[in-house]
Design an enzyme around this catalytic site. Structure first.
Site, short mmCIF file in Angstrom:
data_model
loop_
_atom_site.label_atom_id
_atom_site.label_comp_id
_atom_site.label_asym_id
_atom_site.label_seq_id
_atom_site.Cartn_x
_atom_site.Cartn_y
_atom_site.Cartn_z
N ASP A 111 0.82 -1.21 0.00
CA ASP A 111 0.00 0.00 0.00
C ASP A 111 0.86 1.27 0.00
OD1 ASP A 111 -2.02 -1.83 0.31
OD2 ASP A 111 -2.92 -0.85 2.05
N HIS A 154 -6.29 3.15 -3.78
CA HIS A 154 -6.17 3.39 -2.34
C HIS A 154 -6.50 4.85 -2.01
CE1 HIS A 154 -5.05 2.18 1.64
NE2 HIS A 154 -3.89 2.80 1.69
N HIS A 175 -5.57 9.60 0.80
CA HIS A 175 -5.49 8.73 1.99
C HIS A 175 -6.25 9.29 3.19
CE1 HIS A 175 -3.56 5.81 4.77
NE2 HIS A 175 -3.27 5.14 3.66
N HIS A 205 3.74 -2.08 3.05
CA HIS A 205 3.75 -0.71 2.53
C HIS A 205 5.02 -0.45 1.74
CE1 HIS A 205 0.88 -0.75 5.82
NE2 HIS A 205 0.27 0.25 5.20
ZN LIG Z 1 -2.64 3.21 3.29
#
Ligand SMILES: [Zn+2]
Length: 208
Positions: free
Chosen positions: A18, A69, A73, A164
């Protein structure tokens, strides 16, 4: 409801990354995945996609799956349906343009907050909500050993592993030890991936 597990057969799991793309770490992660012939899924932040379209292109060209995503954010629990739609549509278009591919069909909510409104908007946009089942909290930089141990302990058939490759606080050259420093994530992957391969695991992208 979001999906927390993969249904792709015995000893098959999914690696997901991510908050990228990120010039410093995404390419290193791609190199490790390439070495073991593993396909993963990357849930990208639109603002980072706009900054690093070449990295998006590389992820797409190497056969990985791209996911949405959001653009900035946010915690989707705090946004109206109209704002959520804006976040997702803008990101989908940016990913498609950068990757020269179709807009992603997968969606992951920041912080895993799949609010009722976000699920409704995702359904309208034909986006499949994807959560995770193994979270080594690599973003908090707990140490490479801790990340390896948490992934190896959590991994089982159907696991969706959350990691991530990038950061909301993007830095093209991350400050060592700072929030965008993904060295531990990169190093941990290079250690646990061969262990998972040796244990007999196979890897699939999330989604259909
Ligand atoms: Zn995230």
């Amino acid at each position: 409801m979001p999906e927390y597990r993969l249904h792709a057969g015995p000893m098959t799991l999914a690696l997901t990354f991510d908050d990228g793309p990120a010039p410093a770490s995404t390419a290193q992660i791609l190199a490790t995945l390439r070495r073991y012939g593993v396909t993963a899924t990357f849930f990208m932040i639109g603002a980072n996609v706009a900054k690093y379209p070449d990295v998006v292109r590389q992820v797409a060209d190497e056969g990985h799956r791209l996911g949405n995503h959001t653009w900035s954010h946010p915690d989707l629990g705090t946004l109206s349906a109209a704002r959520i739609r804006e976040e997702l549509e803008r990101t989908g278009e940016a990913v498609a343009r950068a990757g020269r591919t179709d807009p992603p069909k997968l969606f992951r909510a920041p912080y895993g907050n799949f609010s009722t409104a976000s699920l409704a908007v995702a359904a309208e946009l034909g986006l499949r909500p994807i959560s995770w089942s193994v979270d080594p909290e690599d973003w908090s930089r707990p140490g490479t050993d801790a990340i390896v141990e948490r992934v190896m302990t959590g991994a089982r058939t159907g696991s969706i592993v959350l990691e991530h490759d990038g950061c909301l606080i993007d830095e093209a050259v991350p400050t060592p030890g700072g929030p965008a420093d993904r060295t531990q994530t990169v190093d941990a992957l290079a250690r646990y991936l061969p262990q998972l391969v040796d244990a007999g695991y196979r890897f699939a992208a999330v989604g259909p």
